[in-house]
Design an enzyme around this catalytic site. Structure first.
Site, PDB file in Angstrom:
ATOM      1  N   ASN A   1      17.891  -7.382  28.566  1.00 37.95           N
ATOM      2  CA  ASN A   1      16.646  -6.735  28.173  1.00 37.95           C
ATOM      3  C   ASN A   1      15.891  -6.241  29.404  1.00 37.95           C
ATOM      4  O   ASN A   1      16.237  -6.566  30.545  1.00 37.95           O
ATOM      5  CB  ASN A   1      15.773  -7.714  27.377  1.00 37.95           C
ATOM      6  CG  ASN A   1      16.419  -8.122  26.070  1.00 37.95           C
ATOM      7  OD1 ASN A   1      16.848  -7.281  25.294  1.00 37.95           O
ATOM      8  ND2 ASN A   1      16.487  -9.424  25.832  1.00 37.95           N
TER       9      ASN A   1
ATOM     10  N   GLY B   1      18.708  -5.823  14.252  1.00 40.58           N
ATOM     11  CA  GLY B   1      17.522  -5.975  13.414  1.00 40.58           C
ATOM     12  C   GLY B   1      17.671  -5.273  12.081  1.00 40.58           C
ATOM     13  O   GLY B   1      17.279  -5.802  11.030  1.00 40.58           O
TER      14      GLY B   1
ATOM     15  N   CYS C   1      23.853  -6.453  20.784  1.00 41.43           N
ATOM     16  CA  CYS C   1      23.015  -5.300  20.444  1.00 41.43           C
ATOM     17  C   CYS C   1      23.869  -4.298  19.691  1.00 41.43           C
ATOM     18  O   CYS C   1      24.862  -3.795  20.229  1.00 41.43           O
ATOM     19  CB  CYS C   1      22.430  -4.664  21.708  1.00 41.43           C
ATOM     20  SG  CYS C   1      21.464  -3.171  21.363  1.00 41.43           S
ATOM     21  N   GLY C   2      23.512  -4.033  18.453  1.00 45.61           N
ATOM     22  CA  GLY C   2      24.290  -3.120  17.626  1.00 45.61           C
ATOM     23  C   GLY C   2      24.255  -1.690  18.127  1.00 45.61           C
ATOM     24  O   GLY C   2      25.282  -1.000  18.163  1.00 45.61           O
ATOM     25  N   ASN C   3      23.079  -1.210  18.518  1.00 46.69           N
ATOM     26  CA  ASN C   3      22.974   0.160  19.016  1.00 46.69           C
ATOM     27  C   ASN C   3      23.750   0.327  20.319  1.00 46.69           C
ATOM     28  O   ASN C   3      24.413   1.342  20.550  1.00 46.69           O
ATOM     29  CB  ASN C   3      21.502   0.538  19.225  1.00 46.69           C
ATOM     30  CG  ASN C   3      20.763   0.697  17.910  1.00 46.69           C
ATOM     31  OD1 ASN C   3      21.303   1.212  16.940  1.00 46.69           O
ATOM     32  ND2 ASN C   3      19.518   0.248  17.872  1.00 46.69           N
TER      33      ASN C   3
ATOM     34  N   CYS D   1      16.687  -0.926  16.427  1.00 47.63           N
ATOM     35  CA  CYS D   1      17.374  -2.187  16.737  1.00 47.63           C
ATOM     36  C   CYS D   1      18.479  -2.351  15.706  1.00 47.63           C
ATOM     37  O   CYS D   1      18.208  -2.520  14.514  1.00 47.63           O
ATOM     38  CB  CYS D   1      16.402  -3.362  16.689  1.00 47.63           C
ATOM     39  SG  CYS D   1      17.191  -4.972  16.960  1.00 47.63           S
TER      40      CYS D   1
ATOM     41  N   ASN E   1      17.111   3.845  20.752  1.00 46.87           N
ATOM     42  CA  ASN E   1      17.200   2.574  21.476  1.00 46.87           C
ATOM     43  C   ASN E   1      18.019   2.841  22.740  1.00 46.87           C
ATOM     44  O   ASN E   1      19.238   2.949  22.694  1.00 46.87           O
ATOM     45  CB  ASN E   1      17.885   1.551  20.586  1.00 46.87           C
ATOM     46  CG  ASN E   1      17.738   0.117  21.037  1.00 46.87           C
ATOM     47  OD1 ASN E   1      18.418  -0.752  20.508  1.00 46.87           O
ATOM     48  ND2 ASN E   1      16.864  -0.169  21.984  1.00 46.87           N
TER      49      ASN E   1
ATOM     50  N   GLU F   1      11.082  -6.224  19.865  1.00 47.18           N
ATOM     51  CA  GLU F   1      12.289  -6.895  20.330  1.00 47.18           C
ATOM     52  C   GLU F   1      11.980  -7.951  21.381  1.00 47.18           C
ATOM     53  O   GLU F   1      11.188  -7.726  22.290  1.00 47.18           O
ATOM     54  CB  GLU F   1      13.284  -5.882  20.908  1.00 47.18           C
ATOM     55  CG  GLU F   1      13.999  -5.068  19.849  1.00 47.18           C
ATOM     56  CD  GLU F   1      15.320  -4.514  20.363  1.00 47.18           C
ATOM     57  OE1 GLU F   1      16.141  -5.311  20.887  1.00 47.18           O
ATOM     58  OE2 GLU F   1      15.526  -3.296  20.243  1.00 47.18           O
TER      59      GLU F   1
ATOM     60  N   HIS G   1      16.393 -13.206  14.311  1.00 47.98           N
ATOM     61  CA  HIS G   1      15.504 -12.196  13.744  1.00 47.98           C
ATOM     62  C   HIS G   1      14.580 -12.833  12.717  1.00 47.98           C
ATOM     63  O   HIS G   1      14.992 -13.705  11.946  1.00 47.98           O
ATOM     64  CB  HIS G   1      16.297 -11.084  13.063  1.00 47.98           C
ATOM     65  CG  HIS G   1      17.114 -10.280  14.016  1.00 47.98           C
ATOM     66  ND1 HIS G   1      16.622  -9.177  14.663  1.00 47.98           N
ATOM     67  CD2 HIS G   1      18.392 -10.449  14.456  1.00 47.98           C
ATOM     68  CE1 HIS G   1      17.566  -8.680  15.454  1.00 47.98           C
ATOM     69  NE2 HIS G   1      18.645  -9.447  15.354  1.00 47.98           N
TER      70      HIS G   1
END
Length: 293
Positions: A57, A219, A66-68, A216, A6, A207, A158
């Site tokens: 985005n 996600g 956004c976790g990543n 994600c 990602n 996404e 989500h």
């Protein structure tokens, strides 16, 4: 940088914040005329935490979390010398997140993000549901097809769909229709998930605002929560995505979801940026900027 594939462009905006980050994200994310990425992340000063992130985005829309990207920020801050902390508080639109860095010989090997508590109440995801308490494996019809949807917010919306079919026609064909379905007032990220066993799932994600990405983080967290509340998985699982694997733990005591994984640098460089100068350019929409730079 990328986390499990990602990929985002990261800007040190602790001293100067570029103008019009939304438009910049559209331009810089273009994989033909820009750098190429799933979006843009600005690392900024914060009045309430160690640092602040704003994340956009590829289409220029701003996302809550956004976790990543959060994991990549942890590695960036430490290895670029912006902090010597191995526990960092990060302000996001989804609240303050805590990053815990595992460091070996000056290199950040993994980052664990405390993603906070999942939200299941439809009103706050948001999603239009038959239930006021939670949307769990609820049958919905989108574009003439029926789906069983479990809705979860990890600071962003989500929709998790458990299926044995993770093919391109499903993900690339049905993902866009589901993202913009009327039951999602703010659109939604769509996760297609195959259960391998109670500790391992496979996932592809469409996404919101970016299309299919290789991973994600939010996600994957939503999938872990959906797996538990549907009785399909344990609380600690491995999520396999096209870009790599993520470790998720939905802690029963705290009710917090923890996301663990790596982060990698791809390149450093300079991007030559010029905003629109004419009224005609400013009225255009989409990934249009090449003709106006």
């Amino acid at each position: 940088m990328h986390g499990a594939g990602n990929d985002y462009v990261y800007i040190d905006a602790t001293k100067i914040v570029p103008d019009n980050l939304s438009l910049l994200s559209q331009n810089i994310s273009d994989r033909h005329f820009g750098v190429g990425s799933d979006g843009l992340v600005a690392i900024m000063k914060s009045d309430v935490a160690d640092f602040r992130m704003r994340m956009f985005n590829a289409d220029g829309s701003e996302a809550e979390m956004c976790g990543n990207a959060s994991r990549c920020i942890g590695k960036y801050l430490y290895e670029k010398g912006l902090t010597d902390k191995t526990e960092i508080s990060l302000e996001t639109l989804a609240g303050i997140k805590i990053l815990k860095l595992e460091v070996e010989d000056g290199e950040v090997k993994t980052v664990t993000v405390d993603m906070g508590e999942p939200v299941l109440t439809p009103e706050f995801i948001p999603v239009i549901s038959q239930s006021v308490d939670a949307m769990i494996s609820e049958e919905v019809n989108v574009a003439g097809k029926n789906y069983r949807v479990t809705a979860v917010s990890m600071g962003n919306p989500h929709a998790v769909i458990f299926t044995n079919n993770l093919s391109d026609p499903v993900v690339l064909g049905e993902g866009p229709e589901l993202e913009a379905a009327g039951i999602f007032p703010k659109k939604s990220n769509i996760e297609f998930v195959k259960i391998e066993d109670r500790k391992h799932v496979r996932m592809r994600v469409w996404e919101r605002g970016s299309g299919e990405t290789l991973a994600c983080g939010t996600g994957a967290c939503a999938v872990a929560v959906a797996g538990v509340i549907n009785g399909l998985t344990d609380r600690q699982i491995t999520v396999s995505l096209p870009g790599g694997q993520l470790q998720i733990n939905w802690d029963e005591t705290s009710n917090h979801v923890f996301l663990k994984g790596g982060a990698e640098f791809i390149a450093d460089g300079e991007y030559y940026w010029s905003q629109f100068r004419s009224d005609s350019c400013s009225q255009l929409s989409g990934l249009y900027s090449k003709s106006c730079l």
